[in-house]
Design an enzyme around this catalytic site. Structure first.
Site, PDB file in Angstrom:
ATOM      1  N   ASP A 141     -15.641  33.973  10.835  1.00 29.04           N
ATOM      2  CA  ASP A 141     -14.266  33.647  10.480  1.00 29.04           C
ATOM      3  C   ASP A 141     -13.343  34.818  10.809  1.00 29.04           C
ATOM      4  O   ASP A 141     -12.232  34.630  11.318  1.00 29.04           O
ATOM      5  CB  ASP A 141     -14.204  33.300   8.996  1.00 29.04           C
ATOM      6  CG  ASP A 141     -12.797  33.020   8.522  1.00 29.04           C
ATOM      7  OD1 ASP A 141     -12.224  32.001   8.952  1.00 29.04           O
ATOM      8  OD2 ASP A 141     -12.257  33.820   7.726  1.00 29.04           O
ATOM      9  N   GLU A 173     -18.233  28.893  13.305  1.00 30.78           N
ATOM     10  CA  GLU A 173     -17.904  30.280  12.973  1.00 30.78           C
ATOM     11  C   GLU A 173     -19.167  31.138  12.938  1.00 30.78           C
ATOM     12  O   GLU A 173     -19.149  32.299  13.368  1.00 30.78           O
ATOM     13  CB  GLU A 173     -17.168  30.333  11.641  1.00 30.78           C
ATOM     14  CG  GLU A 173     -15.757  29.759  11.704  1.00 30.78           C
ATOM     15  CD  GLU A 173     -15.084  29.671  10.356  1.00 30.78           C
ATOM     16  OE1 GLU A 173     -13.850  29.504  10.323  1.00 30.78           O
ATOM     17  OE2 GLU A 173     -15.785  29.765   9.318  1.00 30.78           O
TER      18      GLU A 173
END
Length: 229
Positions: A49, A121
């Site tokens: 992320d 991610e």
């Protein structure tokens, strides 16, 4: 270790061959299948992320050197939100290679937006750890492709835009209500109604309440703006 044929094919789809294949295996392993001997992808998701955010921030700054922070922030949010990550994940068939526990698999885990976005991610983080930031940056730019150039100049999410429209006209914030739920448990469809203080309403349906709320807000805002142009 040697990767399975489906994971080797996935390497080809994302354009990265792992020096340490264990990183990819961990990135596609959901917590529903984790054990003492098998790690899941949650920590990789956390890292990915942040890597994704840095890549997107740099890309947006380079794409529009005159934009203010207030203009860049909504574009950034549009590019990194879970719905976008899930859409990118579907394009490379990430769901096909996810390692899921039986219950998660039976409940349609391979199609869930949150699960797909988180796994993508994790893959970004795995590439970062495997080959460094530049490899991760190239991966993100390659997978997101034209999305970066095409992100709307005013990319505020629809709920925020509708609330600002209402407040500018002295109306209270819009309200949202889930008015229907249909479909099987593993693939539900939610219908949401949005209502303005002037009595105007609109509805939209989607696989999650969040997406349905955004779609309803977008539809109502478009109608209100067209009427008041």
């Amino acid at each position: 270790m040697k990767l399975s044929a489906d994971l080797k094919a996935f390497e080809g789809r994302i354009g990265h061959q792992f020096r340490e294949p264990e990183r990819l295996l961990r990135a596609v392993t959901h917590s529903s299948l984790s054990s003492v001997t098998r790690s899941d992808n949650q920590r990789l998701e956390f890292l990915g992320d942040r890597v994704l955010g840095l890549v997107m921030a740099e890309a947006l700054l380079a794409a529009d050197r005159a934009a203010s922070e207030g203009q860049l922030a909504p574009r950034f949010n549009a590019l990194v939100r879970k719905e976008t990550c899930a859409a990118v994940a579907r394009e490379v068939a990430l769901g096909d290679v996810l390692k899921l526990g039986r219950s998660e698999m039976m409940s349609g885990g391979r199609r869930k937006e949150a699960l797909l976005g988180d796994a993508l991610e994790a893959v970004i983080a795995a590439v970062y750890l495997d080959a460094g930031f530049e490899a991760a940056r190239q991966l993100v730019l390659r997978l997101w492709g034209a999305r970066i150039a095409q992100v709307e100049r005013d990319a505020r999410d629809a709920k925020t835009a509708l609330q600002e429209w209402a407040q500018a006209r002295g109306l209270p914030p819009p309200t949202y209500e889930a008015v229907d739920r249909s479909g099987p448990d593993h693939a539900p469809i939610f219908t949401v109604e949005v209502r303005l203080g002037n009595g105007e309403t609109d509805r939209a349906a989607a696989g999650t309440k969040r997406v349905a709320e955004q779609a309803a807000a977008r539809a109502l805002l478009a109608r209100m703006e067209a009427r008041h142009d």
